[in-house]
Design a protein around this motif. Structure first.
Motif, PDB file in Angstrom:
ATOM      1  N   VAL A  50       0.837  -1.205   0.000  1.00  0.00           N
ATOM      2  CA  VAL A  50       0.000   0.000   0.000  1.00  0.00           C
ATOM      3  C   VAL A  50       0.870   1.252   0.000  1.00  0.00           C
ATOM      4  N   ASN A  51       1.941   1.232   0.808  1.00  0.00           N
ATOM      5  CA  ASN A  51       2.840   2.391   0.848  1.00  0.00           C
ATOM      6  C   ASN A  51       3.484   2.628  -0.509  1.00  0.00           C
ATOM      7  N   LEU A  52       3.950   1.543  -1.142  1.00  0.00           N
ATOM      8  CA  LEU A  52       4.590   1.664  -2.456  1.00  0.00           C
ATOM      9  C   LEU A  52       3.607   2.204  -3.480  1.00  0.00           C
ATOM     10  N   PHE A  53       2.355   1.749  -3.395  1.00  0.00           N
ATOM     11  CA  PHE A  53       1.336   2.227  -4.325  1.00  0.00           C
ATOM     12  C   PHE A  53       1.087   3.720  -4.131  1.00  0.00           C
ATOM     13  N   LEU A  54       0.992   4.160  -2.867  1.00  0.00           N
ATOM     14  CA  LEU A  54       0.734   5.584  -2.605  1.00  0.00           C
ATOM     15  C   LEU A  54       1.852   6.450  -3.164  1.00  0.00           C
ATOM     16  N   VAL A  55       3.105   6.012  -2.960  1.00  0.00           N
ATOM     17  CA  VAL A  55       4.212   6.821  -3.462  1.00  0.00           C
ATOM     18  C   VAL A  55       4.215   6.839  -4.978  1.00  0.00           C
ATOM     19  N   SER A  56       3.918   5.689  -5.612  1.00  0.00           N
ATOM     20  CA  SER A  56       3.997   5.660  -7.075  1.00  0.00           C
ATOM     21  C   SER A  56       2.833   6.409  -7.715  1.00  0.00           C
ATOM     22  N   VAL A  57       1.707   6.580  -7.006  1.00  0.00           N
ATOM     23  CA  VAL A  57       0.629   7.411  -7.544  1.00  0.00           C
ATOM     24  C   VAL A  57       1.094   8.859  -7.686  1.00  0.00           C
ATOM     25  N   GLY A  58       1.919   9.321  -6.756  1.00  0.00           N
ATOM     26  CA  GLY A  58       2.369  10.709  -6.797  1.00  0.00           C
ATOM     27  C   GLY A  58       3.546  10.958  -7.710  1.00  0.00           C
ATOM     28  N   TYR A  59       4.001   9.941  -8.421  1.00  0.00           N
ATOM     29  CA  TYR A  59       5.184  10.121  -9.262  1.00  0.00           C
ATOM     30  C   TYR A  59       4.836  10.902 -10.521  1.00  0.00           C
ATOM     31  N   ILE A  60       5.730  11.778 -10.921  1.00  0.00           N
ATOM     32  CA  ILE A  60       5.600  12.507 -12.177  1.00  0.00           C
ATOM     33  C   ILE A  60       6.800  12.129 -13.026  1.00  0.00           C
ATOM     34  N   SER A  61       6.569  11.878 -14.316  1.00  0.00           N
ATOM     35  CA  SER A  61       7.629  11.355 -15.179  1.00  0.00           C
ATOM     36  C   SER A  61       8.867  12.253 -15.142  1.00  0.00           C
ATOM     37  N   LYS A  62      10.024  11.629 -14.930  1.00  0.00           N
ATOM     38  CA  LYS A  62      11.324  12.299 -14.848  1.00  0.00           C
ATOM     39  C   LYS A  62      11.370  13.334 -13.732  1.00  0.00           C
ATOM     40  N   GLY A  63      10.568  13.129 -12.695  1.00  0.00           N
ATOM     41  CA  GLY A  63      10.553  14.068 -11.577  1.00  0.00           C
ATOM     42  C   GLY A  63      11.679  13.799 -10.595  1.00  0.00           C
ATOM     43  N   THR A  64      12.045  14.836  -9.826  1.00  0.00           N
ATOM     44  CA  THR A  64      13.059  14.681  -8.791  1.00  0.00           C
ATOM     45  C   THR A  64      12.390  14.712  -7.427  1.00  0.00           C
ATOM     46  N   ALA A  65      13.193  14.428  -6.390  1.00  0.00           N
ATOM     47  CA  ALA A  65      12.665  14.489  -5.027  1.00  0.00           C
ATOM     48  C   ALA A  65      12.300  15.930  -4.689  1.00  0.00           C
ATOM     49  N   PRO A  66      11.227  16.160  -3.939  1.00  0.00           N
ATOM     50  CA  PRO A  66      10.795  17.539  -3.670  1.00  0.00           C
ATOM     51  C   PRO A  66      11.646  18.240  -2.618  1.00  0.00           C
ATOM     52  N   ILE A  67      12.935  18.380  -2.889  1.00  0.00           N
ATOM     53  CA  ILE A  67      13.842  19.051  -1.957  1.00  0.00           C
ATOM     54  C   ILE A  67      14.645  20.079  -2.741  1.00  0.00           C
ATOM     55  N   PHE A  68      14.632  21.323  -2.287  1.00  0.00           N
ATOM     56  CA  PHE A  68      15.410  22.373  -2.956  1.00  0.00           C
ATOM     57  C   PHE A  68      16.807  22.401  -2.356  1.00  0.00           C
ATOM     58  N   SER A  69      17.610  21.362  -2.684  1.00  0.00           N
ATOM     59  CA  SER A  69      18.912  21.281  -2.031  1.00  0.00           C
ATOM     60  C   SER A  69      19.906  22.270  -2.635  1.00  0.00           C
ATOM     61  N   ASN A  70      19.717  22.708  -3.877  1.00  0.00           N
ATOM     62  CA  ASN A  70      20.484  23.858  -4.348  1.00  0.00           C
ATOM     63  C   ASN A  70      19.586  24.724  -5.215  1.00  0.00           C
TER      64      ASN A  70
END
Lengths: 125, 228
Positions: A50-70
């Protein structure tokens, strides 16, 4: 669905197939197995799916992690942070639920002397 | 017979799921709320990690609910296991010198790593829940490697309660100072991507880290005590 359609489906939905594979494996274990520890393990596998499914629903193609590290990272190419925030806490809750279920299994074993659900009254189905 | 019924049930569920999921193509999230958090999150919360700003700022009240669930589960586990506990003394075989020294050497390093994870929750992937789980894993190592050593139950309860109190206290302070809602970010936001930024978020994550770490360590303590 012809063979081409099946291949297309497999390529586009790999993460969904993996997540639902885990969910169905967990459900099958919970429905069929008679050892209480195995049922709890099935619950844990189901929850991982279920956790894996929830995360993969929010995936956007070629997206990065939502962190503004630079500063050069743009917000346009980021995946959805809301399912990740949900799953982050759900994992810890899952650990707590697993620990509670195992403690109940310990008490059941102390009381009945067995973990076989067929031999525990009120637990048969 | 039972497995045939189960397989039939699973096939029905799978067919329904495939039908639904064909409408949701993989890799195209349609929700607008996530994009809004990404666009506005840096200005509104000051945290570089958007997941953290969702967990502790936009949905901080939900997180309070989550740590309450964890707390209730830990209490329930203690209640289930503590009834008519017989204090049996059993001889425990002591571990070998290599194992004992190794776990004593690794214990502070794992604690340090866990603290790093939950202090940097607003900058890097990680946070209070993950850091707390790592801290608890250090205690698992001690329980497995250095048999006979125990965490103090009062100490873990005190740290746990203190973590929860700090969380609620900061939430109430946000209500009093910031004015509008529970857990509002009333401290200065600071500069993005520095350790002292994001207002109350690092303080909240440190509180959660201590709370989750001591709670999971207490759970492990109960389970191991019962098995001995």
């Amino acid at each position: 669905m012809d063979i081409q359609g099946v291949i297309h489906f497999m390529q586009n939905y790999t993460y969904y197939i993996g997540a639902f594979g885990l969910i169905f494996i967990g459900l099958f274990i919970m429905l069929v197995k008679r050892n209480l520890i195995k049922v709890i393990l099935g619950l844990s596998i189901l929850e991982t799916g279920v956790n894996l499914f929830l995360v993969s629903v929010g995936y956007i193609s070629k997206g990065t992690a939502p962190i503004f590290s630079n500063a050069s990272i743009e917000g346009k190419s980021m995946v959805d942070p809301v399912p990740q925030a949900l799953v982050l806490t759900a994992i810890v809750i899952g650990v707590a639920v697993l620990a509670l279920a195992l403690s109940l299994a310990v008490r059941l074993y102390q009381h009945y002397g067995t973990l076989d659900l067929r031999q525990i009254r009120e637990q048969r189905w | 017979m039972r497995s045939i019924i189960s397989i039939f049930l699973l096939v029905v569920i799978a067919w329904g799921m495939i039908t639904v999921l064909q409408e949701i193509p993989f890799g195209s999230s349609e929700t607008r709320v996530g994009q809004r958090y990404i666009d506005q999150g840096r200005e509104e919360t000051g945290a570089a990690n958007i997941v953290t700003s969702v967990v502790l700022n936009y949905r901080g009240f939900d997180t309070l609910g989550e740590i309450t669930v964890l707390f209730v589960a830990a209490i329930g586990l203690g209640a289930v296991l503590s009834t008519n506990r017989k204090k049996k003394k059993r001889e425990i075989e002591s571990a070998s010198l290599v194992l004992y020294t190794g776990c004593r050497f690794l214990f502070p390093l794992i604690l340090l790593f866990g603290a790093y994870i939950f202090i940097h929750g607003h900058l890097t992937p990680g946070g209070g829940f993950q850091g707390g789980a790592i801290v608890a894993s250090a205690f698992v190592l001690v329980y497995l490697g250095c048999r006979g050593r125990r965490i103090s139950e009062t100490g873990s309860k005190a740290v746990e309660s203190l973590g929860g109190l700090i969380f609620i206290g900061i939430g109430l302070a946000g209500l009093a100072v910031g004015g509008r809602y529970f857990l509002s970010n009333f401290l200065p936001k600071g500069e993005l991507n520095t350790l002292f930024s994001a207002g109350v978020i690092p303080i909240l994550y440190i509180a959660i880290g201590f709370k989750v770490g001591s709670e999971l360590a207490g759970v492990i303590d109960h389970l191991i005590e019962d098995s001995e």
